[in-house]
Design a protein around this motif. Structure first.
Motif, PDB file in Angstrom:
ATOM      1  N   LEU A  79       0.813  -1.210   0.000  1.00 24.87           N
ATOM      2  CA  LEU A  79       0.000   0.000   0.000  1.00 24.87           C
ATOM      3  C   LEU A  79       0.849   1.263   0.000  1.00 24.87           C
ATOM      4  CD1 LEU A  79      -2.817  -0.929   2.550  1.00 24.87           C
ATOM      5  CD2 LEU A  79      -2.749  -1.317   0.087  1.00 24.87           C
ATOM      6  N   TRP A  80       2.097   1.141   0.394  1.00 21.73           N
ATOM      7  CA  TRP A  80       2.960   2.334   0.472  1.00 21.73           C
ATOM      8  C   TRP A  80       4.016   2.297  -0.624  1.00 21.73           C
ATOM      9  CZ3 TRP A  80       3.129   7.060   2.114  1.00 21.73           C
ATOM     10  CH2 TRP A  80       4.347   7.739   2.119  1.00 21.73           C
ATOM     11  N   ASP A  81       4.194   3.432  -1.267  1.00 22.75           N
ATOM     12  CA  ASP A  81       5.211   3.591  -2.304  1.00 22.75           C
ATOM     13  C   ASP A  81       5.790   4.993  -2.146  1.00 22.75           C
ATOM     14  OD1 ASP A  81       6.530   4.260  -4.772  1.00 22.75           O
ATOM     15  OD2 ASP A  81       5.490   2.606  -5.741  1.00 22.75           O
ATOM     16  N   THR A  82       7.026   5.075  -1.698  1.00 30.27           N
ATOM     17  CA  THR A  82       7.640   6.376  -1.423  1.00 30.27           C
ATOM     18  C   THR A  82       7.689   7.252  -2.666  1.00 30.27           C
ATOM     19  OG1 THR A  82       8.999   5.409   0.337  1.00 30.27           O
ATOM     20  CG2 THR A  82       9.701   7.532  -0.556  1.00 30.27           C
ATOM     21  N   GLU A  83       8.058   6.659  -3.783  1.00 28.39           N
ATOM     22  CA  GLU A  83       8.144   7.439  -5.019  1.00 28.39           C
ATOM     23  C   GLU A  83       6.776   7.982  -5.422  1.00 28.39           C
ATOM     24  OE1 GLU A  83       9.894   7.055  -9.604  1.00 28.39           O
ATOM     25  OE2 GLU A  83       9.773   5.292  -8.311  1.00 28.39           O
ATOM     26  N   ALA A  84       5.756   7.141  -5.310  1.00 28.07           N
ATOM     27  CA  ALA A  84       4.405   7.589  -5.639  1.00 28.07           C
ATOM     28  C   ALA A  84       3.958   8.712  -4.704  1.00 28.07           C
ATOM     29  CB  ALA A  84       3.428   6.422  -5.561  1.00 28.07           C
ATOM     30  N   ALA A  85       4.298   8.597  -3.423  1.00 25.09           N
ATOM     31  CA  ALA A  85       3.926   9.632  -2.456  1.00 25.09           C
ATOM     32  C   ALA A  85       4.583  10.960  -2.793  1.00 25.09           C
ATOM     33  CB  ALA A  85       4.306   9.191  -1.048  1.00 25.09           C
ATOM     34  N   LEU A  86       5.849  10.917  -3.187  1.00 25.57           N
ATOM     35  CA  LEU A  86       6.564  12.153  -3.549  1.00 25.57           C
ATOM     36  C   LEU A  86       6.000  12.762  -4.822  1.00 25.57           C
ATOM     37  CD1 LEU A  86      10.239  11.098  -2.728  1.00 25.57           C
ATOM     38  CD2 LEU A  86       8.763  12.662  -1.425  1.00 25.57           C
ATOM     39  N   LEU A 175      -1.590   1.690  -6.219  1.00 26.48           N
ATOM     40  CA  LEU A 175      -1.833   1.620  -4.778  1.00 26.48           C
ATOM     41  C   LEU A 175      -1.085   2.710  -4.019  1.00 26.48           C
ATOM     42  CD1 LEU A 175      -1.766  -2.226  -4.076  1.00 26.48           C
ATOM     43  CD2 LEU A 175      -3.735  -0.692  -3.958  1.00 26.48           C
ATOM     44  N   GLY A 176       0.124   2.990  -4.443  1.00 25.92           N
ATOM     45  CA  GLY A 176       0.900   4.031  -3.787  1.00 25.92           C
ATOM     46  C   GLY A 176       0.254   5.398  -3.912  1.00 25.92           C
ATOM     47  N   PHE A 177      -0.302   5.672  -5.077  1.00 25.55           N
ATOM     48  CA  PHE A 177      -0.972   6.965  -5.280  1.00 25.55           C
ATOM     49  C   PHE A 177      -2.266   7.042  -4.478  1.00 25.55           C
ATOM     50  CE2 PHE A 177       1.628   7.088  -9.239  1.00 25.55           C
ATOM     51  CZ  PHE A 177       2.236   8.322  -9.016  1.00 25.55           C
ATOM     52  N   VAL A 178      -2.999   5.950  -4.407  1.00 26.42           N
ATOM     53  CA  VAL A 178      -4.220   5.934  -3.598  1.00 26.42           C
ATOM     54  C   VAL A 178      -3.894   6.238  -2.138  1.00 26.42           C
ATOM     55  CG1 VAL A 178      -6.080   4.482  -2.696  1.00 26.42           C
ATOM     56  CG2 VAL A 178      -5.491   4.374  -5.122  1.00 26.42           C
ATOM     57  N   THR A 179      -2.875   5.567  -1.618  1.00 27.47           N
ATOM     58  CA  THR A 179      -2.482   5.770  -0.217  1.00 27.47           C
ATOM     59  C   THR A 179      -2.032   7.206   0.025  1.00 27.47           C
ATOM     60  OG1 THR A 179      -1.800   3.453  -0.030  1.00 27.47           O
ATOM     61  CG2 THR A 179      -0.936   4.984   1.614  1.00 27.47           C
ATOM     62  N   ALA A 180      -1.244   7.751  -0.902  1.00 23.34           N
ATOM     63  CA  ALA A 180      -0.764   9.129  -0.751  1.00 23.34           C
ATOM     64  C   ALA A 180      -1.926  10.116  -0.717  1.00 23.34           C
ATOM     65  CB  ALA A 180       0.190   9.465  -1.889  1.00 23.34           C
ATOM     66  N   SER A 181      -2.917   9.910  -1.585  1.00 19.96           N
ATOM     67  CA  SER A 181      -4.064  10.820  -1.614  1.00 19.96           C
ATOM     68  C   SER A 181      -4.904  10.686  -0.346  1.00 19.96           C
ATOM     69  CB  SER A 181      -4.923  10.547  -2.854  1.00 19.96           C
ATOM     70  OG  SER A 181      -5.584   9.303  -2.758  1.00 19.96           O
TER      71      SER A 181
END
Length: 461
Positions: A79-86, A175-181
């Motif tokens: 669920l977590w993706d550092t690059e997607a979060a950034l 998934l990373g983008f969903v979690t970041a949002s």
């Protein structure tokens, strides 16, 4: 003991009625929105076997899969993706910077119950449009639409330069983008809820119940702002809506990369992209209309709007495009023309109905529509689209929603989730509006309902 209430209590009266079945319902939706967003991915993705309909018709099978999934540590890690979060944080920052630096006019919204009018920055296209408030009409340009055009320009140039493979990351890191949002929406909801307790804050009449679970969800403060930056209207128009289109573009790029070029992208995918992009563009082009909606004038800004604007809209509304990546649907000419016709009919009803309403509000009546005058002096249309139903624009919206799902075919009902959800949403909004109008107009509203008996769909509902 003084019987005179403090001034702040008069300005911000305590909420006495609940929506969404009160705090339990608010808690359920607060948990359910993130859960459903993830569930629509894990239940409808390549790893799930392309939206197997067995999950829809067998709740026990779905429950077993969910239990199996959430006990897997790798699932939680995915669920977590550092690059997607950034990247997501950079995207949100880009939208804020575009709002700040793109030229535009400052216009007044409707008069709030404290007697003040909030100012909004509207900037964008080189043409002029008209925005009407209670007392005057202003010639202005649009911010959100210019941000949209700038984003499309940068995205198009990037894809042309580096190819469709370069813009598949929204699909690859979904998934990373969903979690970041979701994290962004939670942070915003917590911040505005805490800020609503400062002295002088204007609270939403429906979000001052005193129950923290409910008020956090529904939105306690009416218009939380950082200086001149209005958080609610910004989220309504920019980061989520424009990201929705970028996601659709990314899905087209994935299909182009997998199928060997743009010429092999299916008509079904192009239809979804064109329909949804046009819908977003139309909304942003008509940006000033948002300042008379219930979201801006009545509702507070809490988790409901935060998560709805920046998580639910881009990552749930794009389900059809994401489905067509791993389950391409080839349409014949007849099917394509038919789907185009459904969308065109929906848009015509939606736009023509809104045009009638806006003209009438601006003192124009080119169609010589009939109306009734209430004791308050307010005029209510009783012919044209607004004589057929009390919310004909919602009917047009629903037809467009159907058109967006039809390109996915009928192999699974999951791609029609948006139609079902949107129908429930519009019915809920219609009932809220009816309740408010009944309080506002009293006996006149009963007379109006006799003249216009249908709520949304003539002769049906």
């Amino acid at each position: 003991m003084s019987l005179i209430k403090p001034k702040n209590d008069q300005l911000n009266p305590r909420t006495t009625t609940y929506e969404f079945m009160g705090p339990p319902g608010a808690l359920l939706v607060t948990v359910g929105v993130p859960l459903m967003t993830y569930l629509l991915y894990f239940g409808c993705s390549e790893s799930a076997g392309a939206c197997p309909p067995s999950y829809v018709f067998s709740p026990s099978l779905l429950a077993a899969r969910v239990q199996e999934t959430i006990t897997d540590r790798q699932w939680w890690a995915s669920l977590w993706d550092t690059e997607a979060a950034l990247i997501y944080l950079a995207w949100y920052a880009f939208c804020v910077v575009a709002w700040a630096i793109l030229p535009g006019d400052w216009v007044e919204g409707l008069t709030m119950r404290n007697g003040q009018k909030k100012k909004y920055k509207i900037n964008g296209t080189p043409h002029s449009v008209y925005y009407t408030n209670v007392s005057s009409t202003h010639c202005l340009c649009l911010t959100a639409f210019s941000t949209f055009l700038l984003t499309l320009g940068i995205t198009t140039g990037y894809i042309i330069r580096y190819g469709p493979e370069s813009f598949t990351f929204l699909y690859d890191k979904w998934l990373g983008f969903v979690t970041a949002s979701l994290i962004m929406s939670i942070v915003q909801a917590v911040a505005v809820y805490a800020g609503s307790y400062r002295e002088g804050a204007l609270l939403a009449t429906g979000g001052n119940s005193g129950n923290p679970i409910y008020d956090f969800f529904i939105g306690r403060e009416l218009n939380p702002s950082i200086g001149s930056f209005d958080i609610k209207s910004f989220n309504e128009l920019r980061p989520g809506l424009i990201l929705w289109v970028l996601i659709d573009i990314s899905m087209v790029c994935v299909q182009a990369a997998r199928r060997g070029g743009w010429e092999n992208v299916t008509w079904s995918m192009w239809l979804v992209l064109v329909f949804q992009s046009f819908y977003v563009a139309d909304g942003l082009y008509n940006e000033p209309a948002i300042f008379t909606t219930m979201d801006i004038t009545t509702d507070g800004f809490g988790f409901m709007l935060a998560a709805g604007d920046i998580t639910w809209v881009p990552f749930v509304y794009s389900l059809q495009a994401r489905y067509l990546v791993f389950r391409p649907v080839e349409l014949n000419i007849a099917s394509t023309v038919g789907i185009l016709a459904v969308n065109a009919l929906g848009y015509w009803i939606f736009r023509d109905a809104n045009g009638e309403k806006n003209d009438f509000r601006n003192g124009k009546n080119p169609k010589n529509l009939t109306y009734m005058t209430t004791e308050r002096g307010t005029k209510l249309l009783t012919s044209g689209w607004w004589g057929r139903s009390r919310h004909p624009n919602y009917f047009g919206d629903l037809l467009m929603a159907v058109a967006w799902s039809l390109p996915t075919g009928f192999e699974t009902p999951i791609t029609y989730f948006y139609v079902t959800y949107f129908a429930v949403l519009l019915i809920h909004r219609q009932r809220r509006d009816d309740e408010n109008c009944e309080k506002k107009y009293g006996k006149d509203w009963e007379k109006y309902k006799q003249l216009v008996p249908y709520r949304i769909i003539p002769y049906v509902y």
